[in-house]
Enzyme design. Sequence first.
Site, short mmCIF file in Angstrom:
data_model
loop_
_atom_site.label_atom_id
_atom_site.label_comp_id
_atom_site.label_asym_id
_atom_site.label_seq_id
_atom_site.Cartn_x
_atom_site.Cartn_y
_atom_site.Cartn_z
N LEU A 84 0.81 -1.22 0.00
CA LEU A 84 0.00 0.00 0.00
C LEU A 84 0.84 1.26 0.00
O LEU A 84 0.30 2.37 0.05
CB LEU A 84 -0.92 0.01 1.23
CG LEU A 84 -1.92 -1.15 1.31
CD1 LEU A 84 -2.73 -1.06 2.60
CD2 LEU A 84 -2.85 -1.16 0.11
N GLY A 112 6.43 6.49 6.97
CA GLY A 112 7.58 6.64 7.85
C GLY A 112 8.78 5.90 7.27
O GLY A 112 9.20 6.14 6.15
N GLY A 151 8.90 2.51 6.95
CA GLY A 151 8.54 1.15 6.57
C GLY A 151 7.50 1.11 5.47
O GLY A 151 6.92 2.13 5.09
N LYS A 165 2.47 -2.64 8.93
CA LYS A 165 3.65 -1.82 8.62
C LYS A 165 4.89 -2.63 8.98
O LYS A 165 5.05 -3.06 10.12
CB LYS A 165 3.62 -0.50 9.39
CG LYS A 165 4.82 0.39 9.04
CD LYS A 165 4.59 1.84 9.45
CE LYS A 165 4.63 2.03 10.93
NZ LYS A 165 4.56 3.46 11.31
N ASP A 215 4.05 14.79 14.16
CA ASP A 215 4.25 14.38 12.77
C ASP A 215 2.92 14.43 12.02
O ASP A 215 2.62 13.56 11.22
CB ASP A 215 4.85 12.98 12.71
CG ASP A 215 5.47 12.68 11.36
OD1 ASP A 215 5.68 13.62 10.57
OD2 ASP A 215 5.74 11.49 11.08
#
Length: 446
Positions: A158, A162, A164, A180, A277
């Site tokens: 997908l 970050g 990964g 993830k 973030d």
Amino acid sequence: MNLLLLLICTIWFSLIVDARLEKATLSNISGHLLLAEEEPTSHFSPMDAQSPGNSEVKIVHHQDLNKRVLIALIVASTVLGGLLLFLSCGWIYRHKKLRDSNGKNRMKTEEAAEGVPSSQVMVRYNTSRMGSRRSSVAIFDYELLEAATNKFSQSNDLGESGSGHVYKARFDEKLLATVKKLDDALPDDERKFDNELNWLSQIRHQNIIKLLGYCIHGKTRLLVYEMMRNGSLETQLHGPTQGSALTWHLRLKIAVDVARGLEYLHEHCNPPLVHRDLQLSNILLDSNFNAKLSNFGLAVTSGTENKDNIGLSGTAAYVAPEYILDGKLTDKSDVYAFGVVLLELLMGRKLVENKASAETENQSLVKWAMPQLIDRTRLPNVVDHVIRNTMDLKHLYQVAAVAVLCVQPEPSYRPLITDVLHSLIPLVPAELGGSLRVMEPVSSSH
């Protein structure tokens, strides 16, 4: 229980009958003795002399009756005691079985609440490896995740998030999740992994992504989340559809959802938490376009300073000026990032636009947008074409004013996220989670 009552009634009935027989016998004996005493001595005959013998026989009969009653009581007491013991053992067994059954059902309910069906997804709760912060998070077997993602095939990829890759995982016909994966995690990646695991295992909120579990396999680290079928806000706004599915009211609903998530972090977490973030790629949308905050690898407690120790967030354009200059980090840092997100929802433009001329430098959206936002005559012309002329202009001006306040260079001039939330809720229809009552469709002639 009915059998016990029947037995008790039978015993008492027998005792009553025996007591009546005893009474009748004693009455007969007393009658004979009285007759013998009332008869004159002159009429005494040899036959009457046998009456004492008859009385003696009656007395013997009374003693036999007492023995039978005593034996009956002993037998009844023994039977009753045995029956009570049997019923007690049965009740204890049934209670234990019911308790075990309830325990199993409770475990299934907890697994279902985490989105993991016990029949298909075999997870194990390893309390020896899980601290208090991770007690509600499942540990997945690596083989299970590998099978659910078809060995992390490209067809299930997908995209990146970050440090990964994110994969779609199918555990059965109904359950989908996202995984993830961080391969060969570096020390910084492992720190982010632990940070996100620790925070998300504690947080439960409708506008924050739900962490289903995790897996540690050698140097590989994996996090398993609930599936968000509409992907990220970045994909919806800047992907192939270019925001065509995001109406004016839907964009405001997403902004309200994000503000609610931030308010929970700032006002209700103990200690208060700064996401640090916030950006379009970390705002995920479910099948009903409910927005949830994700990627907590950089989250820290409010008031943290020294940017060298905690590093910058993934995209510098979302970072508040005071943090870049002085390393100060507070909840107002998240408010700044929220203002940038709100600008992107209004403008439909990417955060940084590349000018055609090679001589000009990249220009941030904030710098470009500020003159447009404060000029009411120019503002309607810079709104995303998908939503242009579909809103009440008063509402547009109000949202633009909120965005301007959020991206102020001075943190003290920025509002609290709670104030931002209360400013936006009246602009969102009630059916989308706000308080606006839409009486009729908005005219497109504005």
